[in-house]
Design a protein around this motif. Structure first.
Motif, PDB file in Angstrom:
ATOM      1  N   LYS A  10       7.903  -5.066   5.070  1.00  0.00           N
ATOM      2  CA  LYS A  10       8.159  -4.666   6.481  1.00  0.00           C
ATOM      3  C   LYS A  10       7.269  -5.232   7.460  1.00  0.00           C
ATOM      4  O   LYS A  10       6.239  -5.735   7.153  1.00  0.00           O
ATOM      5  N   ALA A  13       3.675  -4.025   7.814  1.00  0.00           N
ATOM      6  CA  ALA A  13       3.073  -3.831   6.528  1.00  0.00           C
ATOM      7  C   ALA A  13       1.653  -3.946   6.527  1.00  0.00           C
ATOM      8  O   ALA A  13       0.636  -3.297   6.052  1.00  0.00           O
ATOM      9  N   GLY A 471       8.338   5.099  10.213  1.00  0.00           N
ATOM     10  CA  GLY A 471       7.906   4.808   8.701  1.00  0.00           C
ATOM     11  C   GLY A 471       9.213   4.341   8.001  1.00  0.00           C
ATOM     12  O   GLY A 471       8.948   3.837   6.804  1.00  0.00           O
TER      13      GLY A 471
ATOM     14  N   GLN B  98      -3.737  -4.165  -1.140  1.00  0.00           N
ATOM     15  CA  GLN B  98      -2.985  -4.178   0.031  1.00  0.00           C
ATOM     16  C   GLN B  98      -1.992  -5.118  -0.128  1.00  0.00           C
ATOM     17  O   GLN B  98      -0.704  -4.659   0.398  1.00  0.00           O
ATOM     18  N   ALA B 102       2.011  -3.846   0.353  1.00  0.00           N
ATOM     19  CA  ALA B 102       2.765  -4.632   1.492  1.00  0.00           C
ATOM     20  C   ALA B 102       4.086  -5.197   1.239  1.00  0.00           C
ATOM     21  O   ALA B 102       5.216  -4.911   1.433  1.00  0.00           O
ATOM     22  N   GLU B 103       3.998  -5.735  -0.168  1.00  0.00           N
ATOM     23  CA  GLU B 103       4.980  -6.685  -0.708  1.00  0.00           C
ATOM     24  C   GLU B 103       5.978  -5.492  -1.235  1.00  0.00           C
ATOM     25  O   GLU B 103       7.340  -5.911  -1.262  1.00  0.00           O
ATOM     26  N   LEU B 104       5.722  -4.645  -2.034  1.00  0.00           N
ATOM     27  CA  LEU B 104       6.702  -3.528  -2.468  1.00  0.00           C
ATOM     28  C   LEU B 104       7.118  -2.408  -1.685  1.00  0.00           C
ATOM     29  O   LEU B 104       7.950  -1.519  -1.893  1.00  0.00           O
ATOM     30  N   GLY B 105       6.792  -2.429  -0.277  1.00  0.00           N
ATOM     31  CA  GLY B 105       6.954  -1.215   0.493  1.00  0.00           C
ATOM     32  C   GLY B 105       6.498   0.001   0.226  1.00  0.00           C
ATOM     33  O   GLY B 105       7.094   1.029   0.160  1.00  0.00           O
ATOM     34  N   ALA B 107       3.786   1.445   1.437  1.00  0.00           N
ATOM     35  CA  ALA B 107       3.609   2.256   2.826  1.00  0.00           C
ATOM     36  C   ALA B 107       4.658   2.222   3.745  1.00  0.00           C
ATOM     37  O   ALA B 107       5.383   1.295   4.137  1.00  0.00           O
ATOM     38  N   GLN B 108       5.323   3.508   3.779  1.00  0.00           N
ATOM     39  CA  GLN B 108       6.264   3.856   4.892  1.00  0.00           C
ATOM     40  C   GLN B 108       5.628   4.134   6.013  1.00  0.00           C
ATOM     41  O   GLN B 108       5.590   3.107   6.859  1.00  0.00           O
TER      42      GLN B 108
END
Ligand code: FES
Ligand code: FES
Lengths: 783, 164
Positions: A10, A13, A471, B98, B102-105, B107-108
């Motif tokens: 994202k 991210a 989100g 971290q 970030a890479e695997l999504g 954190a929505q």
């Protein structure tokens, strides 16, 4: 395609994993005042007097306001403007806001709230659907609607329902109940306002900056050009931050009075009372089927426990009857819906808005019919599936439809057909559908639903859109689409979103509309920009525009930056805009505005579980889910949406309950309100099915809501498979399973669920002629 | 829904070491570590979801172990190293956890993310190759409403394998 379809991280991210994303409660400008709200301790009472004099005398208190300061009513739907930011005449649920304080710190604000004296004339509360249907002992909760505490009644009939039943081989009736539950976002609602030069600025954890903007303008009696609403980084919504809220209005008013920034963050307890979550819905369904299992007619009744205010309730009511026909080809259909007012926090939209409840009922009901007929439930459902490019009996336009493929995928992977049959182990199956954005706006207008602007200069590309990333990744989708069209990477695209001063309007993050609608607007804006860049480059290269290739950061023979210089020299300031207006596809009847969507997503789900006969405990082993998303613009984000939906559906199916005792929430804390933890969550296997919708951006449809819907019915069907008992109401608690088993052992119906559906004074149905089924003819006939 | 009543405030000088930086502050004795981090030190990366010890969102590390900062008073952690999400990256280089989140999504909305990252950091530092069940166990006190936990499990596994 270069970036569409790639599992890229994202765009936000890094901000999120480093703690650098700024959520509303993270903001603390100098001289910020803290706001606390005094709320009603009674579920139903007239306010006789409010004395704020003692509160005002507390050092550190800068302002105290009551309903007299904010008398103008508001509400998300134009037809139900029934809320006040602060009530000064009557309170209708425990938690109804009465007064608000701005003070130099939160403890002083809280103490000042305690010092406000309110005299009440306590009224008999109305706490259930049954009670709301009866004549009230004291007075009605709201002064509109009726009879008694009924808020809204709807009755629609499509096609020849009596004839359909007359031709049926078997007719079955069932009653179901779907308990209410709440969104439980991890972030408590928060809003902070400033006031300068006659202008209010509000940062809020909202899903819908535009609708908040409208409500502020109305209640504060300021023109919209004096108000700016900015969506702060968002800590989870799921529909729970889709209404304009009292605290958002209150902090603006307090900022106007004090000239200082004012912040209000709800406590977790207040979040439970703010609610606007899933309506508890009682349902009755009667269906006729022919010998081969084809549905001949269906009659569906719903009764929604709406809580104290309108919120989205009129829409929710229609939604409980709208989408049954979007998975199953029902030739004749009658829907009767009723929403009542009760003295509880208002219900509104939660993920799936009004459709998970009837989906639960419908899927289990059809499963029971299949078993009556000795047919495989999967087969019976498949025989009734809608076909692509058709119009349903209630005039909904179905274009792409991947139902069959979704079913194939989960059937194959789960081994449902050849499952091991033993007591205590079961598998269950269900399908569902959801909108890719509502086809009509909250308030009727002819304007686009989403708008995107793009600016290009030597410094790069910036895209502007009012859409709010909650989100789900809508910012990433916008950046991906603009990057795809301009031959860049998403990280090359700067974004400005959800700021009413600087971004063109998008209606917000609800009804799974953003990818579809803002995505289409972004495609249009980006293609216009691309055409300018290509034209300027072609002129320089001395070739046809069609010979200029765009990609990998280059436009023809030039770098993107060089091309932007050429284009700016040729055209002046480089800006482009795109917008999206859904097609006018609503049917020719009153109430047809709820249900139409430019495209529907489809899901199929299999749940595998163990259910313990001794304890009634259900433990889910694995869930397979296939989702027809049209096209996955970013498969990583689609999987995340699907998995999150499955999780939320499982929570609703097994444990989540928003229930009340004497007007008080039974469990207004994160410990007592049970939601699935890491340990409760089984492995989920996700299949993305791509049907490439003709109208979606690159063929994309929604992903964030539909996959929740099949989980509760699939779970109940698996419980039946395991133990031979029907749990016709969720959540499926051990007590209910044990009670059903007890009834079974006594030779009573092997079922736990509501015994009956109450008599409701529905009006005679509005009769609507069904459209021609074939889409081509249908569009010609459409208005 | 009665609000708390106002009480006189005692203050005390507290020495804290947060993310390797030492500071002394005059603080009301009842102010929680969560509040001090966010309001007095500007470390708003630490979030809150309940302020009652129920959701795990406010998790920080104290001496390398996860603690709920909403239940901790600064005086209890004097002399111990406190780590917040702001202290995870090395300069501008993301911590492997971290990076994997970030890479695997994983954190929505990202609101639960800081707390989960820190709980996971403590796990992988004591158990460099955790199984999926061990990760579940270690993170069971951290709620997330967005992800369904799947991508978080994947990300912790990936980070652990890269660090190992
Ligand atoms: S804020 Fe929820 S545990 Fe600390
Ligand atoms: S990512 Fe939103 S709560 Fe976990």
């Amino acid at each position: 395609m270069k970036v569409v379809g790639k599992p890229l991280p994202k765009v936000d991210a890094s901000a999120k994993v480093t703690g650098r994303a700024i959520y509303a409660d993270d903001m603390l400008p100098p001289r910020t005042l803290h706001c606390r709200i005094l709320r009603s301790p009674h579920p139903h009472a007239r306010i006789l007097s409010i004395d704020t004099s003692a509160a005002r005398r507390i050092p550190g208190v800068l302002a105290v306001i009551t309903g007299a300061d904010l008398p103008v009513k508001f509400g998300i739907l134009p037809v139900t403007q029934d809320e006040r930011a602060l009530e000064h005449e009557k309170v209708r649920y425990v938690g109804d806001p009465i007064a608000a304080v701005a003070a130099t710190d939160e403890e002083i604000a809280a103490a000042a709230c305690d010092a406000i004296a309110v005299e009440y004339d306590v009224l008999e509360p109305v706490m259930s659907i049954d009670a709301a249907l009866r004549e009230p002992k004291d007075e009605r909760i709201q002064d509109y609607g009726g009879p008694n505490n009924i808020h809204k009644l709807v009755a629609l009939e499509f096609g020849d329902v009596e004839g359909g039943f007359a031709h049926a081989e078997t007719i079955r009736e069932d009653v179901f109940f779907y308990q209410g539950n709440t969104h439980l976002p991890m972030e408590q609602h928060s809003a902070i306002a400033t006031y300068l030069d006659g202008k209010v600025t509000l940062w809020s954890s909202t899903q819908v900056v535009h609708y908040v903007h409208r409500a502020l303008s109305k209640v504060l009696e300021l023109p919209m050009n004096r108000i700016r609403v900015i969506g702060a980084a968002h800590g989870g919504g799921f529909g729970g931050k889709t209404d304009p809220f009292a605290h958002e209005i209150i902090v603006c008013k307090l900022a106007m009075l004090t000239g200082r920034p004012v912040k209000c963050t709800l406590t977790r307890e207040e979040v439970f009372y703010a609610h606007r979550g899933r309506h508890p819905v009682l349902m009755w369904v009667r269906t006729g089927v022919a010998k081969d299992g084809r549905i001949t007619a269906m009659h569906f009744r719903t009764a929604l426990d709406g809580g104290a205010y309108g919120s989205y309730g009129v829409a929710s009511t229609f939604y409980t009857g709208a989408l049954q026909t979007v998975t199953y080809d029902i030739p004749a259909y009658r829907f009767e819906g009723c929403r009542v007012f009760t003295n509880k926090p208002p219900c509104g939209p939660k993920r799936g808005h009004g459709t998970p409840q009837p989906r639960f009922a419908l899927e289990l009901h059809l499963e029971k019919i299949a078993r009556d007929l000795g047919l495989d439930p999967v087969e019976l459902k498949r025989r009734n599936f809608v076909q692509p490019n058709t119009r349903t009996v209630n005039w909904l336009r179905v274009t792409s439809c991947g139902l069959d493929e979704c079913v194939d995928r989960v059937m194959q992977a789960s081994g449902y057909a050849t499952r091991e049959k033993r007591i205590g182990h079961g598998m269950g199956f269900a399908v569902s559908t959801y909108l890719s954005g509502a086809g009509t706006a909250i308030y009727w207008n002819d304007m686009p639903h989403s708008e995107v602007q793009i600016k290009v200069d030597r410094g790069g590309v910036t895209a502007y859109c009012g859409a709010m990333d909650i989100g789900q990744g809508s910012d990433s989708v916008l950046a991906t689409i603009v990057a795809e069209e301009l031959g860049l990477q998403p990280a090359d695209v700067r974004l400005v979103t959800a700021d009413t001063d600087t971004t063109p309007i998008d209606l917000g993050s609800y009804s799974s509309r953003v990818t579809f609608m803002a995505g289409n607007a972004a495609v249009e804006a980006a293609r216009k920009m691309r055409a300018m860049l290509v034209e300027a480059t072609a002129a320089k290269m001395g070739c046809e525009a069609s010979a200029v290739e765009v990609g990998d950061g280059r436009i023809g023979d030039f770098s993107f930056e060089e091309a932007s210089v050429l284009a700016e020299a040729r055209f002046g300031t480089l800006t482009s805009a795109g917008s999206y207006t859904p097609p006018r596809i609503a049917g020719p009847y009153k109430g047809s505005g709820v249900g139409p969507s430019p495209a529907y997503s489809y899901s199929a789900c299999v749940v595998d579980l163990d259910a313990d006969e001794r304890t009634g405990l259900v433990s889910v082993n694995k869930i397979w889910i296939a989702h027809d998303v049209g096209r996955a613009i970013n498969p990583l984000l689609v999987e995340g949406q699907v998995e999150g939906s499955v999780y939320m559906g499982l929570g609703e199916a097994l444990m989540e309950e928003q229930t009340f005792r004497k007007g008080l929430h039974k469990w207004p804390s994160m410990l007592e309100y049970k939601s699935p933890t890491f340990l409760d969550m089984p492995e989920v296997q996700t299949f993305i099915v791509e049907t490439v919708d003709p109208e979606g951006p690159y063929g994309a449809k929604e992903a964030g809501q539909g996959p929740l819907l099949p989980v509760p019915p699939a779970l109940c069907s698996a419980v039946y498979d395991a133990l031979g008992v029907w749990i016709d109401e969720i959540p499926v608690t051990p007590e209910k399973v044990l009670e059903a088993l007890r009834r079974k052992s006594k030779g009573e119906p092997a079922r736990y669920g509501p015994p009956m559906f109450p008599p409701i004074p529905y009006p005679p149905p509005i009769k609507v002629e069904p459209p021609p089924k074939d889409l081509d003819h249908a569009s010609a006939a459409a208005i | 829904m009665k609000n708390e009543t106002l009480r006189p405030v005692d203050r005390q000088v507290i020495a804290l070491e947060v993310n390797g930086e030492r500071t002394e502050m005059l603080l009301p004795v009842h102010k929680t570590l969560l509040e001090v981090l966010r309001e007095d030190m500007g470390l708003t990366g630490t979030k809150h979801g309940c302020e009652l010890g129920e959701c795990g969102t406010c998790t920080v590390l104290v001496g390398g172990k996860p603690e709920l900062s909403c239940l901790v008073l600064p005086i209890q952690v004097q002399g111990q190293a406190v780590t917040t999400v702001e202290g995870m990256a090395h300069g501008s280089q993301l911590h492997p956890l971290q990076q994997a989140f970030a890479e695997l999504g994983a954190a929505q909305c990202g609101y639960c993310t800081p707390g989960i990252l820190l709980a996971a950091k403590s796990l992988v530092e004591t158990n460099p190759a955790p199984t999926r069940d061990e990760i579940r166990e270690a993170l069971a006190g951290n709620l997330c409403r967005c992800t369904g936990y799947s991508k978080i499990l994947d990300a912790v596994s990936l980070a652990a394998s890269r660090m190992g």
